[in-house]
Design an enzyme around this catalytic site. Structure first.
Site, PDB file in Angstrom:
ATOM      1  N   CYS A  99      44.340  67.258  43.268  1.00 34.54           N
ATOM      2  CA  CYS A  99      44.117  68.712  43.282  1.00 34.54           C
ATOM      3  C   CYS A  99      43.790  69.256  44.664  1.00 34.54           C
ATOM      4  O   CYS A  99      43.757  70.477  44.852  1.00 34.54           O
ATOM      5  CB  CYS A  99      43.006  69.075  42.301  1.00 34.54           C
ATOM      6  SG  CYS A  99      43.323  68.482  40.625  1.00 34.54           S
ATOM      7  N   HIS A 392      46.361  76.607  37.894  1.00 38.92           N
ATOM      8  CA  HIS A 392      46.184  75.515  38.856  1.00 38.92           C
ATOM      9  C   HIS A 392      47.434  74.647  38.968  1.00 38.92           C
ATOM     10  O   HIS A 392      47.501  73.572  38.377  1.00 38.92           O
ATOM     11  CB  HIS A 392      44.976  74.672  38.426  1.00 38.92           C
ATOM     12  CG  HIS A 392      44.709  73.469  39.266  1.00 38.92           C
ATOM     13  ND1 HIS A 392      44.870  73.441  40.639  1.00 38.92           N
ATOM     14  CD2 HIS A 392      44.273  72.223  38.919  1.00 38.92           C
ATOM     15  CE1 HIS A 392      44.558  72.246  41.094  1.00 38.92           C
ATOM     16  NE2 HIS A 392      44.199  71.488  40.076  1.00 38.92           N
ATOM     17  N   CYS A 422      37.260  69.808  43.919  1.00 35.30           N
ATOM     18  CA  CYS A 422      37.212  68.431  43.435  1.00 35.30           C
ATOM     19  C   CYS A 422      38.652  67.976  43.230  1.00 35.30           C
ATOM     20  O   CYS A 422      39.576  68.786  43.212  1.00 35.30           O
ATOM     21  CB  CYS A 422      36.446  68.344  42.120  1.00 35.30           C
ATOM     22  SG  CYS A 422      37.186  69.329  40.788  1.00 35.30           S
TER      23      CYS A 422
END
Length: 436
Positions: A99, A392, A422
C-alpha cells in the site's frame, strides 16, 4: 531531536514536486471494470504530461508501481513509457511496497535526483481490483509445464489423467499475508481489541471521512488534481470518485455486520476502505530545473522514512513507527505541521495509530524514544477525508495523498504536511512535504 537529513542535490537544490494528477477512483467492478492497471497508468501519465506542457524529453526517468501485478506486463513502468508517446530512451522500472508503493516510487525518483543521475522524473502507481490475475492450482501448473516437455501424445494424455476436478478450479489472488495467513481485516480486528477502539468510534471516523471527501468535491477542491476518465465504450465519462457516500448518516453505518470476526468483531465494510481501481502520478525535478522551465512547484519533499515491524500482531502500525523518523529527519515536530494525512486502510488501524502517536508509554517502551511523537490535532487531520471515502487502488494511494496535501497546503498559504501509510508485511511509510 536526532539527525536532520536534508533532501537536497549535490548543488543544494531541493526536490520539487511540480505537478500531480490522478484518475477518479472507482469501486471494484464499476466504471473501470475490464480496464487493466497498465491502461490506467497510461491514462494518468499521458494526461499529466499534456497538462504540464513539459516536453517529453525533459522526463528522464519513470518509476511506477503495481501491487496486483499482471504476468503479461511485469514492468508496468516501461509499458507506460512506450504507450504514452514519451521518449523511448526514458529509463523506466517498477517497484512494489504494497500500500506504500507510490511512496517508494517517489523516494526512488528523489534519490536519482539527489544522486545527480537525472534532473526530472515521474513517480506513481496504478492498480485494478477488477482485472485480476486468476491463477491455476499448483498441480495443474505442474502438469502444464510437463505437458510442454512431453514429446508424444500418449505421455501428454497420461499427464492429464492425473488431474481431478478440483485441480481445474481457478485460483483467485490471495487476500491473506503469505507469511501468516492473516487477512488485513483480521489484524484490524486485533488492533481494535488491543487498543480498546469501539465500533462507534470506527463508524464515526468513516462517516467523517465520507462527509469531508464529499465536501471537498462539492467545494471544487479536487478539480485540478483529478482528470476526467474516458473509458470504453465512451458513453459516460467518469468525472468523480464513485465510492463517496455524501448522503449517508451515522445510523447507516451501524446497520452493517462485522466482516471478519462475525461474532464479536467491529470492523465492517463501511469502516474499511473498499477494493478500488485507479492511478496517480507526480512529476519531480530539481529546484533549478523547475526554474529553468519556468515552473512553479506545488511544493517540496522535505523528508521520508520507511519502517518494518512484525506481522503477527499490530502489523498496521506503520504510521506510528515511520512518522517520528520522518519528522526527525525533517527537523520538525508534530506541532510544526499544518496538515496530517494518514491512509485509512481501516478506521480501527487509523485510530490505533493516532492513539500511539500520542502515547508516552509506546514511545518509551516500544520505540525507545524519550517522548511521544505528539498528539494528532483533529483540525489538521485528514481534512479532505481519506481512503475510506476515496477508495484505495493500492499503488496509487500515496501519490494521491501527496498531490492532495500539497494543493491544500497552498490553499492555506503554505506550511508543512505529513503523509503516512501502513502497508502489508508490517511496512510503514511517512513523508514530510513543504509548500510555500
Amino acid at each position: 531531536m536526532g539527525q536532520v537529513l536534508p533532501l537536497v542535490t549535490r548543488q543544494g537544490d531541493r526536490i520539487a514536486i511540480v505537478s500531480g494528477l490522478r484518475t477518479p477512483f472507482a469501486r471494484q467492478a464499476t466504471a473501470f471494470h475490464g480496464i487493466p492497471a497498465v491502461d490506467l497508468g497510461k491514462m494518468v501519465v499521458g494526461e499529466l504530461l499534456a497538462r504540464s506542457e513539459i516536453p517529453a524529453e525533459v522526463i528522464e526517468q519513470l518509476v511506477f508501481g503495481q501491487v496486483v501485478q499482471m504476468p503479461e506486463a511485469p514492468n508496468i513502468a516501461r509499458e507506460i513509457v512506450l504507450g504514452t508517446g514519451m521518449n523511448v530512451h526514458t529509463d523506466a522500472y517498477s517497484v512494489s511496497r504494497a500500500c506504500a508503493t507510490s511512496f517508494q516510487a517517489v523516494a526512488n525518483v528523489a534519490e536519482s535526483l539527489m544522486a545527480g543521475t537525472i534532473r526530472a522524473g515521474i513517480a506513481g502507481g496504478a492498480d485494478s481490483s477488477s482485472v485480476l490475475p486468476i491463477g491455476v492450482s499448483k498441480k495443474l501448473a505442474r502438469v502444464l509445464v510437463d505437458f510442454n516437455k512431453a514429446r508424444i501424445m500418449r505421455q501428454r494424455l497420461k499427464l492429464f489423467s492425473r488431474l481431478r476436478l478440483r485441480d481445474l478450479m481457478p485460483v483467485p489472488p490471495a487476500v491473506a499475508e503469505y507469511s501468516t495467513g492473516l487477512r488485513m481485516g483480521d489484524t484490524a480486528e486485533q488492533m481494535a481489541k488491543t487498543y480498546g477502539i469501539t465500533r462507534e468510534q470506527q463508524d464515526a471516523l468513516a462517516h467523517r471521512s465520507h462527509q469531508r471527501a464529499a465536501q471537498a468535491w462539492s467545494d471544487g477542491k479536487l478539480k485540478e488534481e483529478v482528470m476526467t476518465a474516458f473509458i470504453p465504450p465512451y458513453k459516460q465519462p467518469l468525472v468523480e470518485d464513485n465510492n463517496i457516500r455524501g448522503n449517508s448518516s451515522l445510523a447507516d453505518y451501524a446497520k452493517l455486520r462485522p466482516a471478519f470476526d462475525r461474532k464479536h468483531g467491529t470492523v465492517t465494510a463501511a469502516n474499511s476502505t473498499p477494493l478500488t481501481d485507479g492511478a496517480a502520478a507526480v512529476i519531480l525535478m530539481t529546484e533549478s530545473r523547475a526554474k529553468e522551465l519556468g515552473l512553479v512547484p506545488l511544493g517540496y519533499l522535505r523528508s521520508y522514512a520507511f519502517t518494518a515491524i512484525d506481522v503477527w500482531q499490530d502489523m498496521l502500525l506503520g504510521p506510528a513507527w515511520s512518522t517520528p523518523l520522518a519528522l526527525e529527519r525533517a527537523g520538525l515536530t508534530m506541532s510544526d505541521l499544518t496538515l496530517i494525512d494518514m491512509h485509512e486502510a481501516f478506521a480501527a488501524q487509523t485510530l490505533a495509530n493516532i492513539q500511539l502517536l500520542g502515547s508516552e508509554r509506546f514511545a518509551r517502551d516500544v520505540l525507545g524514544r524519550a517522548h511521544a511523537t505528539g498528539e494528532v490535532d483533529d483540525s489538521k487531520f485528514n481534512v479532505l477525508g481519506g481512503s475510506i471515502a476515496y477508495g484505495h487502488p493500492f499503488a496509487a494511494t500515496g501519490a494521491r495523498m501527496i498531490t492532495q496535501t500539497l494543493h491544500e497546503l497552498r490553499r492555506r498559504g503554505g506550511g508543512f504536511g505529513l503523509v503516512t501509510a501502513c502497508a502489508a508485511g508490517g511496512l510503514g511509510a511517512a513523508m514530510v512535504l513543504e509548500a510555500e
